[in-house]
Design a protein around this motif. Structure first.
Motif, mmCIF file in Angstrom:
data_model
loop_
_atom_site.group_PDB
_atom_site.id
_atom_site.type_symbol
_atom_site.label_atom_id
_atom_site.label_comp_id
_atom_site.label_asym_id
_atom_site.label_seq_id
_atom_site.Cartn_x
_atom_site.Cartn_y
_atom_site.Cartn_z
ATOM 1 N N ALA A 135 0.723 -1.396 0.160
ATOM 2 C CA ALA A 135 0.042 -0.607 -0.333
ATOM 3 C C ALA A 135 0.804 1.398 -0.045
ATOM 4 O O ALA A 135 0.178 2.116 -0.335
ATOM 5 N N ALA A 136 2.163 1.317 0.173
ATOM 6 C CA ALA A 136 3.076 2.444 0.187
ATOM 7 C C ALA A 136 2.979 2.936 -1.101
ATOM 8 O O ALA A 136 2.773 4.559 -1.170
ATOM 9 N N HIS A 137 2.682 2.430 -2.448
ATOM 10 C CA HIS A 137 3.161 2.758 -3.494
ATOM 11 C C HIS A 137 1.279 3.872 -3.723
ATOM 12 O O HIS A 137 1.691 5.106 -4.181
ATOM 13 N N HIS A 138 0.338 3.532 -3.114
ATOM 14 C CA HIS A 138 -0.639 4.556 -2.440
ATOM 15 C C HIS A 138 -0.688 4.888 -1.155
ATOM 16 O O HIS A 138 -2.136 5.882 -1.243
ATOM 17 N N ALA A 139 0.463 5.618 -0.853
ATOM 18 C CA ALA A 139 -0.096 5.981 0.373
ATOM 19 C C ALA A 139 -1.120 7.237 0.605
ATOM 20 O O ALA A 139 -2.131 7.161 1.420
ATOM 21 N N GLY A 140 -0.853 7.576 -0.139
ATOM 22 C CA GLY A 140 -1.715 9.033 -0.193
ATOM 23 C C GLY A 140 -3.501 8.982 -0.561
ATOM 24 O O GLY A 140 -3.629 9.713 0.025
ATOM 25 N N SER A 141 -3.538 7.978 -1.482
ATOM 26 C CA SER A 141 -4.939 7.871 -1.967
ATOM 27 C C SER A 141 -4.896 7.130 -0.545
ATOM 28 O O SER A 141 -6.335 7.195 0.249
ATOM 29 N N PHE A 142 -4.733 5.921 0.608
ATOM 30 C CA PHE A 142 -5.496 5.366 1.345
ATOM 31 C C PHE A 142 -5.195 6.034 2.289
ATOM 32 O O PHE A 142 -6.789 6.079 3.632
ATOM 33 N N SER A 143 -4.530 7.407 2.927
ATOM 34 C CA SER A 143 -4.914 8.029 3.950
ATOM 35 C C SER A 143 -5.822 8.854 3.818
ATOM 36 O O SER A 143 -6.748 9.110 4.893
ATOM 37 N N ARG A 144 -5.724 10.072 2.561
ATOM 38 C CA ARG A 144 -7.607 10.458 2.270
ATOM 39 C C ARG A 144 -8.320 9.789 2.130
ATOM 40 O O ARG A 144 -9.537 10.170 3.045
ATOM 41 N N LEU A 145 -8.691 8.245 1.886
ATOM 42 C CA LEU A 145 -9.869 7.614 2.187
ATOM 43 C C LEU A 145 -10.537 7.904 3.398
ATOM 44 O O LEU A 145 -11.248 7.728 4.329
ATOM 45 N N ALA A 146 -8.983 6.964 3.945
ATOM 46 C CA ALA A 146 -9.203 7.129 5.622
ATOM 47 C C ALA A 146 -9.347 8.429 6.826
ATOM 48 O O ALA A 146 -10.985 7.913 7.357
ATOM 49 N N ILE A 147 -9.065 9.258 6.312
ATOM 50 C CA ILE A 147 -9.493 10.329 7.117
ATOM 51 C C ILE A 147 -10.373 10.721 6.861
ATOM 52 O O ILE A 147 -11.720 11.413 7.493
ATOM 53 N N ALA A 148 -10.712 11.073 5.447
ATOM 54 C CA ALA A 148 -12.375 11.373 4.584
ATOM 55 C C ALA A 148 -13.859 10.603 5.653
ATOM 56 O O ALA A 148 -14.741 10.776 5.856
ATOM 57 N N ALA A 149 -13.347 8.595 5.295
ATOM 58 C CA ALA A 149 -14.712 7.957 6.047
ATOM 59 C C ALA A 149 -14.352 8.044 7.776
ATOM 60 O O ALA A 149 -15.416 8.099 8.182
ATOM 61 N N ALA A 150 -13.310 8.851 8.229
ATOM 62 C CA ALA A 150 -13.532 8.893 9.648
ATOM 63 C C ALA A 150 -14.356 9.889 10.104
ATOM 64 O O ALA A 150 -15.165 10.159 10.974
ATOM 65 N N ALA A 151 -14.187 11.287 8.729
ATOM 66 C CA ALA A 151 -14.696 12.218 9.108
ATOM 67 C C ALA A 151 -16.543 12.405 8.959
ATOM 68 O O ALA A 151 -17.045 12.907 9.705
#
Length: 211
Positions: free
Chosen positions: A95-111
């Protein structure tokens, strides 16, 4: 142990059966390695539970993983768990190759207060470290919803966030005790939805879903 349902990860006391000798051998090796099987649905005219897993070819990693079907009596179940959470998938090396996308998705879902779980190729990648994910792999998401309002909110969220991600979102929303609906099909707002449960696949009037 959670209730028996599609996408649950099952651990067994003994290796499951399969429809041919080659698959039985694959399933036995998978079980002996301590790896879980994913629940699909009950087999017709039988009490056996359908199971699945994906194997890779270490000598030919460029080949797509092979899906193997297995089955086991419910009495062999010793553990059932939900698929891994998005945050667990994001920690796997692939997932490191898409770290930005995973982080963006996780933050938005938590919100939004939405819990995302992941099945499919990304799940197998995280659980086994074998090469299941390729450049064009979708992220298969599973979101439990209590009612139509929650499903509306979850699917609208996925549609809104997807363009900001480096991968396509596939997957389902899951209505407790009823089954799962593909999130894109749900968004089409047709009078009926294709509901998949551990017992059946059936077209279900949208009005039959919990309000």
């Amino acid at each position: 142990m959670i209730a028996l349902r599609r996408h649950a990860l099952a651990r067994l006391s003994h290796a499951p059966g399969a429809d041919n000798e080659a698959d039985r051998e694959h399933a036995a090796r998978w079980h002996d390695a301590g790896r879980p099987f994913v629940v699909t649905r009950r087999r017709e005219a039988s009490s056996a539970i359908g199971l699945g897993f994906c194997t890779t070819d270490s000598e030919h990693p460029e080949l797509r993983p092979r899906r193997v079907a297995a089955h086991a009596d419910a009495g062999l179940l010793v553990g059932l768990a939900l698929p891994p959470a998005l945050e667990e998938i994001a920690r796997c090396p692939a997932a490191a190759h898409h770290a930005g996308s995973f982080s963006r998705l996780a933050i938005a879902a938590a919100a939004e207060g939405i819990t995302i779980r992941v099945y499919g190729s990304w799940m197998w990648q995280a659980l086994t470290a074998d090469r299941h994910v390729h450049e064009a792999s979708d992220l298969d998401v599973l979101i439990d919803v209590a009612n139509i309002a929650a499903a509306d909110r979850a699917t609208a969220f996925l549609a809104e966030i997807e363009p900001a991600l480096a991968f396509r979102l596939d997957g389902e929303v899951s209505f407790a005790s009823l089954g799962e609906v593909n999130w894109r099909e749900y968004r089409q707002d047709r009078p009926e939805v294709l509901l998949k449960s551990i017992d059946a696949i059936r077209l279900t009037p949208r009005t039959d879903l919990p309000e």
